[in-house]
Design an enzyme around this catalytic site. Structure first.
Site, short mmCIF file in Angstrom:
data_model
loop_
_atom_site.label_atom_id
_atom_site.label_comp_id
_atom_site.label_asym_id
_atom_site.label_seq_id
_atom_site.Cartn_x
_atom_site.Cartn_y
_atom_site.Cartn_z
CB SER B 64 2.57 8.67 -3.87
OG SER B 64 2.42 8.71 -5.27
CE LYS B 101 0.11 5.66 -6.20
NZ LYS B 101 0.08 7.09 -6.53
#
Lengths: 422, 143
Positions: B64, B101
């Site tokens: 991701s 993230k």
């Protein structure tokens, strides 16, 4: 007034288990001793469930797990690494630090002038360790070590959430000591507190008011120091160079009960070998080796404890001598027909190798001594890089069949066990 | 493309089995002319880690963050002492799981993936978010 601080990690082992398990933020956690025998650490939630310190795991297991508690075998690789980080951070904040145990340190706050500054330093210290390592600590600040222990005790029990307590006004200190039972004072054990109770001394304040000469005469200089420290007079200094060890113990509880002498001998030999490595690592020599064996304290029918020592004519650090001594002791204390649950070896009466008194009757063949030392060094080196050199009386499998069924990963010391993102 | 020469790897960095062949004293005429210029070998820790006590390694699972050059199985250097800012790459625990993230603080608190395959995670009321630390580097291994 000169101030000291005691930094104490809250429920250290349980807190360590939480650092890499954010999912367990509010879950009760207990940590078990080697072999998963007893509870040796409890999170706040586990304490609230009534789990007592040192309680055998099998006694509380069912109810604890049924209520959603989480259990871990001890993971000293993790605790040791996190402890080192906490101590490094503290070391960077002050000029003098005494690392008192894996989860406590005394700091010298000589750079701090007044109470407000000391309190602010405590809050800063606590927030930094919380943020940098993830371990909650509480901080007791006071003019003496004994009073920092009192302050730390208060910091733990206040509900204002700061975890910092600063005691530096005589009036505040006396007020707190009045409510503090003497058995809560650092260095006052069960027996001593009973003796003092018999003299009508119950609170720390009452003890602090005692006549110093009477205390010294009737008890000891150790208690005199405690009394002086309670009055705010520093007697126990910060010790920033740790003393060499005075004894080495290697012991284990067994998963299965052991009845045969030969099996016990093999295990004791493993302990002796490990103890010898530790002894040489500390660069010490010992004159006494002791062995103890005991049955389980829960087996009320068949109970036996054996303990005895062997004295060497001059100090030794050779594993073969330790093995010989340990075997002799074991042969004398061993009794047939008992299911042994625990055993251990203790090396004591240390002397530094540089100051060894040569025995009159011992052969002091210098070449032979040098060869023996070289042999031990070579074996230690080989065994430190995974080659295993065994002595004939040892059994395979290292120290003992340690059982750690529920151990967490070595998050900070092993490449293959790092925490992982989802 | 410019290439900078950073230094050489010393024999001390070679695996133990190799050093035996090189480091043993060899009795020949000259002492090495380099002896006076010996420097300690380059240490990756020094380059990657500023605050050792507050730095932890975390392994990435998933892709991701691929567009931020963080591949699956990369090792992240996470410094807990750096205050995360808007735009920092962070390791956070979200409802009990660690995630890596990019942190967005405005206009709304959000964790942004760096791969169009994944959607931004807007933090809802009642969700449990803790920032563990700031990612200062990622190590991707190719072989």
């Amino acid at each position: 007034m000169k101030l000291l601080a005691l930094v104490d990690c809250d429920n250290f082992y349980a807190s360590c288990e939480r650092v890499f398990r954010p999912d367990l933020k509010k879950t009760p956690i207990v940590v078990l001793s080697n072999n998963d025998g007893c509870v040796i650490a409890r999170s706040k939630e586990a304490k609230a469930m009534g789990i007592k310190m040192g309680v055998p795991w099998f006694q509380v297991k069912e109810a604890y797990l049924a209520q959603g508690g989480k259990v871990f075998s001890s993971n000293f690789a993790l605790y040791g690494d996190l402890s080192k980080r906490v101590m490094n951070i503290l070391d960077g904040m002050v000029k003098r630090i005494e690392i008192y145990s894996i989860d406590e340190a005394f700091l010298d706050l000589q750079h701090i002038q007044n109470k407000n500054q000391a309190y602010e330093f405590g809050v800063y210290c606590r927030n930094t360790i919380r943020q940098w390592v993830g371990i909650p600590v509480r901080i007791g600040i006071a003019p003496t070590k004994t009073l920092t222990k009192v302050a730390s005790h208060i910091a733990k029990n206040t509900n204002d959430g700061t975890g910092v307590c600063c005691l530096n006004k005589q009036k505040d200190i006396f007020h707190i000591l009045q409510a503090l039972p003497i058995r809560e004072i650092w260095g006052i054990g069960h027996n001593l507190s009973k003796q003092l109770n018999q003299l009508g001394i119950y609170s720390a304040y009452e003890l602090a008011q005692m006549d110093i000469r009477f205390i010294r005469k009737k008890f000891s200089v150790v208690l005199e120091r405690t009394v002086r420290e309670l009055r705010g007079e520093p007697c126990i200094q910060i010790d920033d160079h740790s003393e060499p060890k005075k004894q080495i113990v290697v012991s284990r509880s067994f998963r299965d009960r052991i009845e045969s002498l030969s099996e016990l001998k093999a295990l004791i030999s493993n302990f002796a070998v490990r103890a010898g490595e530790k002894l040489r690592h500390e660069k010490q020599k010992c004159s006494q080796v002791s062995v103890f064996i005991s049955t389980s304290r829960f087996n009320k029918k068949l109970q036996y404890r054996g303990f005895d020592s062997f004295q060497f004519p001059c100090p030794i650090d050779d594993t073969r001598s330790i093995l010989m001594g340990a075997n002799k002791v074991l042969n004398t204390i061993f009794k047939h027909g008992y299911p042994y649950a625990k055993a251990g070896i203790l090396l004591s009466q240390f002397s530094h190798p540089a100051f060894i008194q040569k025995s009159l009757f011992e052969a002091t063949d210098q070449l032979r001594l040098k060869q023996d030392a070289n042999l031990m060094q070579t074996i230690d080196e080989l065994n430190s890089i995974h080659t295993q050199i065994y002595y004939a009386s040892q059994c395979s499998g290292g120290l003992s069949p340690i059982q750690k069924k529920m151990v967490s990963p070595k998050y900070t010391t092993n490449w293959w066990e790092l925490p992982t993102t989802k | 493309m410019t290439i900078n020469y950073l230094g050489s790897i010393s024999a001390n960095d070679l695996p133990a089995t190799f050093t035996k062949f090189f480091v043993e004293p060899v009795s020949v005429g000259f002492p090495s002319p380099a002896n006076d210029y010996l420097e300690s070998p380059i240490d990756l820790n020094q380059y990657l880690i500023k605050n050792g006590a507050a730095t932890f390694l975390v392994r990435v699972s998933g892709d991701s963050m691929l567009d931020a050059n963080i591949a699956d199985q990369a090792i992240l250097i996470v410094d807990r002492s750096l205050k995360p800012k808007h735009g920092s790459i962070v390791v956070a625990s979200l409802d009990g799981d660690f995630v890596c993230k990019r942190l967005q603080l405005k206009p709304r608190l959000c964790l942004l993936p760096e791969n169009p395959k994944y959607k931004p995670i807007y933090i809802q009321h009642g969700q449990d978010l803790d920032i563990m630390g700031t990612v200062t580097a990622a190590i991707n291994k190719f072989e």
